[in-house]
Each structure stands twice: as C-alpha cells, then as structure tokens.
Design an enzyme around this catalytic site. Sequence first.
Site, PDB file in Angstrom:
ATOM      1  N   LEU A   1       0.865  -1.183   0.000  1.00  0.00           N
ATOM      2  CA  LEU A   1       0.000   0.000   0.000  1.00  0.00           C
ATOM      3  C   LEU A   1       0.899   1.229   0.000  1.00  0.00           C
ATOM      4  CD1 LEU A   1      -2.791  -0.866   2.636  1.00  0.00           C
ATOM      5  CD2 LEU A   1      -2.981  -0.883   0.142  1.00  0.00           C
ATOM      6  N   ASP A   2       0.604   2.200  -0.851  1.00  0.00           N
ATOM      7  CA  ASP A   2       1.376   3.438  -0.881  1.00  0.00           C
ATOM      8  C   ASP A   2       1.293   4.152   0.459  1.00  0.00           C
ATOM      9  OD1 ASP A   2       2.030   2.953  -3.493  1.00  0.00           O
ATOM     10  OD2 ASP A   2       0.525   4.306  -4.346  1.00  0.00           O
ATOM     11  N   PRO A   3       2.258   5.017   0.764  1.00  0.00           N
ATOM     12  CA  PRO A   3       2.257   5.687   2.073  1.00  0.00           C
ATOM     13  C   PRO A   3       0.954   6.386   2.438  1.00  0.00           C
ATOM     14  CG  PRO A   3       4.368   6.011   1.002  1.00  0.00           C
ATOM     15  CD  PRO A   3       3.496   5.293   0.005  1.00  0.00           C
TER      16      PRO A   3
ATOM     17  N   VAL B   1      -2.055   5.631   1.509  1.00  0.00           N
ATOM     18  CA  VAL B   1      -3.206   4.723   1.518  1.00  0.00           C
ATOM     19  C   VAL B   1      -3.324   4.058   2.886  1.00  0.00           C
ATOM     20  CG1 VAL B   1      -4.271   2.720   0.413  1.00  0.00           C
ATOM     21  CG2 VAL B   1      -2.928   4.340  -0.947  1.00  0.00           C
TER      22      VAL B   1
END
Length: 302
Positions: A64-66, A68
């Site tokens: 998961l991107d930072p 998200v």
Amino acid sequence: MLRAPPEERSAAELLSFGVVNLDKPAGPSAHQVAGWVRDLTAEAVADLDPDMPPVDRAAHAGTLDPKVTGCLPMLLGDATRMAQVFLEGRKEYVSVLELHAHAPTNLESVLDEFEAPLYQKPPRKSAVSRRLRVREIHELELLDLTDRQALIRMQCESGTYVRKLCHDLGLALGTGAHMGHLRRTATDPFDDSSLVNLQSFTDALTFATEDGYEDLLREIVQPAERALRHLPSVEIAPSAAREVATGAPVYAPGVISADSEIDDGALVACYTPDESAVCLGTMVGDPDAESGTVVDLERVLV
C-alpha cells in the site's frame, strides 16, 4: 517437528507463526510498517520464551502506498513463507474519485461497464515491469456523489492499480478524473471487521510480556492458518506430514480427505487432523486414488 494445534500454542509460538489484520495508517510505507511489526514481535518473543528461535521476519499482504490506509494483513515469523496466498484472493477498496467536471448522468452505467477484465499497464513509478496485463474488476459501485467527488467501492483482482482505474474512468466519463483518498477494506480472507491498529498491537505485546496478560494478544494475533481459509484444503495423516517436513510431496495414501472439486493446478493448503498447517502445494492428482502424487509442494510450513 510438527506444530501444536492452533488453540494449544503458547503466546510465543503464536507470535512466531501468526497473522495480524493490521489497519495501516497514512504516512509510512507498507515496508516500514512491516519492519516495525517485525522488531516489536522479535522483542516480545525473546521476552516470552528466550529458548525459542528469534523471530526476524514479517511480511505484508500486498503493498500500500504511504498515503493509503486500511487492511494490511501482516504475517509473522515462519508464516512469511505463505505470503503468496494473498495473490490468490480478491481485494476491496473504497476510493474518492475526484472528477474534473460535474458528473454526467450516466456515471453509474459507466461504472457498470468497468465490471470486466481490464487491460492495465503499471505506472512508471511501479516496482514491477511495465508490461500490459489483464486485471478483473468484479464489482464497482457508487456509494455517494457530492459535487465533483464520487465515493466508489470496488472489488478487484490482486494487482489491480486503482489509480490507473480512476484515470480510465475519467476518460470514459468525459470529465477526466484522478484518485483521491484510498482505503483498502478487504484482502481475502480478511476484511475491515477485524482490523487492529499499531497501538493496540503494541499494547497487547506489552501486556503479555510485562504483566503476563495474554488475552488481548490472543484476540489480536491469530494463528497463521487464518490466512489460508480462502484456499481449498487437504487433510493429511501425521505420518505424511512428517514426510512433507523433509521435502516429500503429498502422496495419495497419506490423504485423509479433501475439499470437493479442487481443480488441477489449484493452490491448496494441507493440514493435519488437528488443523495445523503443514504446507502449501499445487493439486496434481486425485485425492481418492490409491497411489501417486496428489499435491506437489510449494512451501513447507512446518
């Protein structure tokens, strides 16, 4: 050596082969969160049972991107061997679709058209090869619409790029669009009904190691077998499990039972009769046969 049944494991054994359905906060990367969880777990196991091998690994269920948030199941210790299981299930997200103009009247019908296999190319910043690939959108639903913000829920195949999907929706709608806030609400077999934040996880470890109170830890950390529930299962005899532990496949005489209608080539989880996981493998034979290989090994879990 085979593991004790899931319900009979000590707190240290649970942490060395467990899973936490973590609620990732916005800010850190999934890799950073995994590092924190690994270090916290290692310290707790060393305090609970100094004679146990150290826990030096933790693996998350899909990056998961930072920015998200949401469902980031975390595999602890030896359970990291089964990380591939999260490639088999579906994922669910709730996202804000930021429209660049007011929504057209056909918004919901356009969403319906995207419930299909879609061609996607990973973005330039992706860590994977930028080759065109197909990912299926199983469900795409409009939850709310306010001005130029559409709240949408999607259930999709693992590896779907939601940011790219939002961009493509904007093109199809004729308004242009980009992804706003994104939250993952489910990763098979987990959903947001059992999410645990980092603070609660830390508290549970502290209570167990400093006060001897393990109830909270056992509520938060689940046996690693919980991460396998969405896979077809094969029950094998303890004698066969001991052979698997040395690298042998699962042969027909060692099979006690199996889920019905497992497709050839399917990823399956093998268990002893006490429901302790033994291995992940590929179904290659008839579990009702008298001889031959039934399951080829993918990952030994004992």
